[in-house]
Motif scaffolding. Structure first.
Motif, PDB file in Angstrom:
ATOM      1  N   PHE A 215       0.631 -37.418 -80.600  1.00 36.16           N
ATOM      2  CA  PHE A 215       0.073 -37.655 -79.266  1.00 36.16           C
ATOM      3  C   PHE A 215       1.187 -37.804 -78.233  1.00 36.16           C
ATOM      4  O   PHE A 215       1.092 -37.282 -77.119  1.00 36.16           O
ATOM      5  CB  PHE A 215      -0.806 -38.908 -79.272  1.00 36.16           C
ATOM      6  N   LYS A 216       2.253 -38.516 -78.593  1.00 34.47           N
ATOM      7  CA  LYS A 216       3.364 -38.701 -77.657  1.00 34.47           C
ATOM      8  C   LYS A 216       4.052 -37.376 -77.345  1.00 34.47           C
ATOM      9  O   LYS A 216       4.441 -37.111 -76.208  1.00 34.47           O
ATOM     10  CB  LYS A 216       4.391 -39.680 -78.242  1.00 34.47           C
ATOM     11  N   LEU A 217       4.184 -36.541 -78.370  1.00 35.33           N
ATOM     12  CA  LEU A 217       4.922 -35.287 -78.208  1.00 35.33           C
ATOM     13  C   LEU A 217       4.116 -34.240 -77.451  1.00 35.33           C
ATOM     14  O   LEU A 217       4.665 -33.476 -76.655  1.00 35.33           O
ATOM     15  CB  LEU A 217       5.313 -34.741 -79.588  1.00 35.33           C
ATOM     16  N   HIS A 218       2.808 -34.228 -77.680  1.00 32.40           N
ATOM     17  CA  HIS A 218       2.008 -33.120 -77.146  1.00 32.40           C
ATOM     18  C   HIS A 218       0.880 -33.533 -76.204  1.00 32.40           C
ATOM     19  O   HIS A 218       0.053 -32.700 -75.840  1.00 32.40           O
ATOM     20  CB  HIS A 218       1.409 -32.310 -78.303  1.00 32.40           C
ATOM     21  N   GLU A 219       0.844 -34.804 -75.797  1.00 30.22           N
ATOM     22  CA  GLU A 219      -0.276 -35.221 -74.960  1.00 30.22           C
ATOM     23  C   GLU A 219      -0.312 -34.483 -73.618  1.00 30.22           C
ATOM     24  O   GLU A 219      -1.370 -34.331 -73.011  1.00 30.22           O
ATOM     25  CB  GLU A 219      -0.228 -36.734 -74.721  1.00 30.22           C
ATOM     26  N   LYS A 220       0.855 -34.013 -73.144  1.00 33.11           N
ATOM     27  CA  LYS A 220       0.891 -33.310 -71.861  1.00 33.11           C
ATOM     28  C   LYS A 220       1.325 -31.852 -72.003  1.00 33.11           C
ATOM     29  O   LYS A 220       1.600 -31.182 -71.013  1.00 33.11           O
ATOM     30  CB  LYS A 220       1.837 -34.039 -70.905  1.00 33.11           C
ATOM     31  N   THR A 221       1.381 -31.360 -73.234  1.00 30.10           N
ATOM     32  CA  THR A 221       1.839 -29.989 -73.452  1.00 30.10           C
ATOM     33  C   THR A 221       0.738 -28.989 -73.110  1.00 30.10           C
ATOM     34  O   THR A 221      -0.374 -29.076 -73.627  1.00 30.10           O
ATOM     35  CB  THR A 221       2.265 -29.776 -74.921  1.00 30.10           C
ATOM     36  N   LEU A 222       1.050 -28.067 -72.224  1.00 30.17           N
ATOM     37  CA  LEU A 222       0.131 -26.970 -71.900  1.00 30.17           C
ATOM     38  C   LEU A 222       0.656 -25.730 -72.631  1.00 30.17           C
ATOM     39  O   LEU A 222       1.522 -25.014 -72.135  1.00 30.17           O
ATOM     40  CB  LEU A 222       0.083 -26.747 -70.389  1.00 30.17           C
ATOM     41  N   PHE A 223       0.143 -25.512 -73.832  1.00 31.44           N
ATOM     42  CA  PHE A 223       0.715 -24.503 -74.715  1.00 31.44           C
ATOM     43  C   PHE A 223       0.721 -23.108 -74.096  1.00 31.44           C
ATOM     44  O   PHE A 223       1.670 -22.349 -74.255  1.00 31.44           O
ATOM     45  CB  PHE A 223      -0.043 -24.490 -76.050  1.00 31.44           C
ATOM     46  N   ARG A 224      -0.338 -22.779 -73.382  1.00 35.46           N
ATOM     47  CA  ARG A 224      -0.428 -21.424 -72.829  1.00 35.46           C
ATOM     48  C   ARG A 224       0.569 -21.189 -71.696  1.00 35.46           C
ATOM     49  O   ARG A 224       0.804 -20.050 -71.306  1.00 35.46           O
ATOM     50  CB  ARG A 224      -1.850 -21.156 -72.343  1.00 35.46           C
ATOM     51  N   GLN A 225       1.139 -22.267 -71.170  1.00 36.94           N
ATOM     52  CA  GLN A 225       2.113 -22.113 -70.089  1.00 36.94           C
ATOM     53  C   GLN A 225       3.552 -22.046 -70.605  1.00 36.94           C
ATOM     54  O   GLN A 225       4.481 -21.826 -69.831  1.00 36.94           O
ATOM     55  CB  GLN A 225       1.962 -23.264 -69.086  1.00 36.94           C
ATOM     56  N   LEU A 226       3.732 -22.254 -71.907  1.00 37.88           N
ATOM     57  CA  LEU A 226       5.075 -22.197 -72.478  1.00 37.88           C
ATOM     58  C   LEU A 226       5.509 -20.748 -72.678  1.00 37.88           C
ATOM     59  O   LEU A 226       4.702 -19.887 -73.037  1.00 37.88           O
ATOM     60  CB  LEU A 226       5.109 -22.913 -73.833  1.00 37.88           C
ATOM     61  N   GLU A 227       6.789 -20.495 -72.461  1.00 41.53           N
ATOM     62  CA  GLU A 227       7.318 -19.179 -72.796  1.00 41.53           C
ATOM     63  C   GLU A 227       7.289 -19.014 -74.311  1.00 41.53           C
ATOM     64  O   GLU A 227       7.353 -19.990 -75.059  1.00 41.53           O
ATOM     65  CB  GLU A 227       8.745 -19.033 -72.263  1.00 41.53           C
ATOM     66  N   LYS A 228       7.197 -17.774 -74.773  1.00 41.49           N
ATOM     67  CA  LYS A 228       6.988 -17.499 -76.194  1.00 41.49           C
ATOM     68  C   LYS A 228       7.967 -18.241 -77.116  1.00 41.49           C
ATOM     69  O   LYS A 228       7.537 -18.873 -78.090  1.00 41.49           O
ATOM     70  CB  LYS A 228       7.057 -15.989 -76.456  1.00 41.49           C
ATOM     71  N   PRO A 229       9.285 -18.204 -76.878  1.00 41.33           N
ATOM     72  CA  PRO A 229      10.199 -18.894 -77.805  1.00 41.33           C
ATOM     73  C   PRO A 229       9.930 -20.400 -77.898  1.00 41.33           C
ATOM     74  O   PRO A 229       9.966 -20.974 -78.984  1.00 41.33           O
ATOM     75  CB  PRO A 229      11.583 -18.604 -77.208  1.00 41.33           C
ATOM     76  N   ARG A 230       9.641 -21.048 -76.754  1.00 44.84           N
ATOM     77  CA  ARG A 230       9.339 -22.480 -76.765  1.00 44.84           C
ATOM     78  C   ARG A 230       7.992 -22.746 -77.425  1.00 44.84           C
ATOM     79  O   ARG A 230       7.814 -23.753 -78.117  1.00 44.84           O
ATOM     80  CB  ARG A 230       9.338 -23.037 -75.340  1.00 44.84           C
ATOM     81  N   LEU A 231       7.046 -21.847 -77.220  1.00 47.44           N
ATOM     82  CA  LEU A 231       5.746 -21.989 -77.869  1.00 47.44           C
ATOM     83  C   LEU A 231       5.913 -21.923 -79.384  1.00 47.44           C
ATOM     84  O   LEU A 231       5.340 -22.730 -80.120  1.00 47.44           O
ATOM     85  CB  LEU A 231       4.801 -20.883 -77.398  1.00 47.44           C
ATOM     86  N   HIS A 232       6.726 -20.984 -79.853  1.00 47.41           N
ATOM     87  CA  HIS A 232       6.972 -20.867 -81.291  1.00 47.41           C
ATOM     88  C   HIS A 232       7.577 -22.159 -81.840  1.00 47.41           C
ATOM     89  O   HIS A 232       7.207 -22.620 -82.926  1.00 47.41           O
ATOM     90  CB  HIS A 232       7.922 -19.699 -81.576  1.00 47.41           C
TER      91      HIS A 232
END
Length: 260
Positions: A215-232
């Protein structure tokens, strides 16, 4: 996958046996994760324990251990010595991120249903009667279902981690991300200690703590807005968290839901 604690223990044991002619069992060599990260990822008080018998100052023994361990443990980024004779180990990024090579078979080899003592189910039942524990368990199950759903959805959109090359993966390398990796890397150590001291609740608490870190790591992560390498990179970390949580739940015969 490297077991950092075990490798450090083996290194100390070999040094004592080969160079100091000091016979210690591996079980008597204490290597622990310090509460204060200023003292590294792991620390040992071995020099303090054996100095008197060697008729040497603890700091001298600690400095000698550091010198030899820098050769035996080249994957450690930095080794320091602190009064009155502690030896501290700092893992580099490369070592920390090795945990992300983990696969489901690795975790099953560390801990599975066959490793659970029969009487642990009764002990866990009493543990889970506490309201807070039940809430934390539900959160842990939710995290598993959430990870499964995200990975499944993105897989359907063509993002398959098994087909992604390492050069296509970029990690954030933030302090929080590294805290998660340290937690992931401590899984085998946590299982070992829990089995030794007959404390099944420690393994479940570990899994619950992993859920909170999610929850701490991804509570504010907008996955679709990440560039491909960071998304991976984000998905790779999430995948390993999900593998460990599922391993713990299934070992204790608790549902690991794919949807909640």
């Amino acid at each position: 996958m490297r077991n950092f604690k075990e490798d450090i223990v083996n290194g100390i044991w070999e040094i004592l046996r080969e160079n100091i002619e000091q016979e210690l069992s591996k079980e008597s060599i204490s290597v622990e994760a310090p509460r204060n990260r200023d003292f590294g990822d792991y620390t040992t008080n071995t020099a303090l324990k054996i100095a008197k018998e060697l008729h040497r100052k603890p700091m001298d023994v600690a400095l000698y251990l550091r010198q030899e361990l820098e050769i035996k443990c080249p994957w450690v980024e930095k080794i320091t010595v602190v009064e009155p004779g502690f030896v501290n180990f700092f893992l580099g990024d490369q070592s920390l991120y090795e945990v992300l090579t983990r696969r489901a078979s690795d975790d099953e080899g560390i801990f599975s249903r066959k490793d659970v003592p029969f009487h642990w189910q009764e002990k866990l039942q009493a543990f889970l009667e506490e309201d807070e524990c039940r809430r934390n368990l539900k959160d842990m199950q939710y995290v598993h279902s959430r990870i499964h759903s995200i990975l499944k959805l993105l897989r359907e959109e063509g993002i398959r981690l098994e087909e992604v090359e390492e050069k296509q993966i970029v990690y954030e390398k933030s302090d929080l991300e590294k805290e998660v990796l340290r937690k992931l890397g401590a899984f085998s150590q946590q299982v070992e200690v829990a089995l030794k001291h007959d404390r099944p609740e420690d393994i479940l608490n570990y899994g619950m703590g992993l859920g909170k870190l999610y929850f701490k790591l991804h509570e504010k992560t907008l996955f679709r807005q990440l560039e491909k390498p960071r998304l991976h990179g984000a998905l790779r970390i999430m995948e390993v968290m999900g593998l460990i949580i599922r391993t713990i739940l299934e070992a204790f015969e608790i549902e690991a839901p794919e949807k909640m």
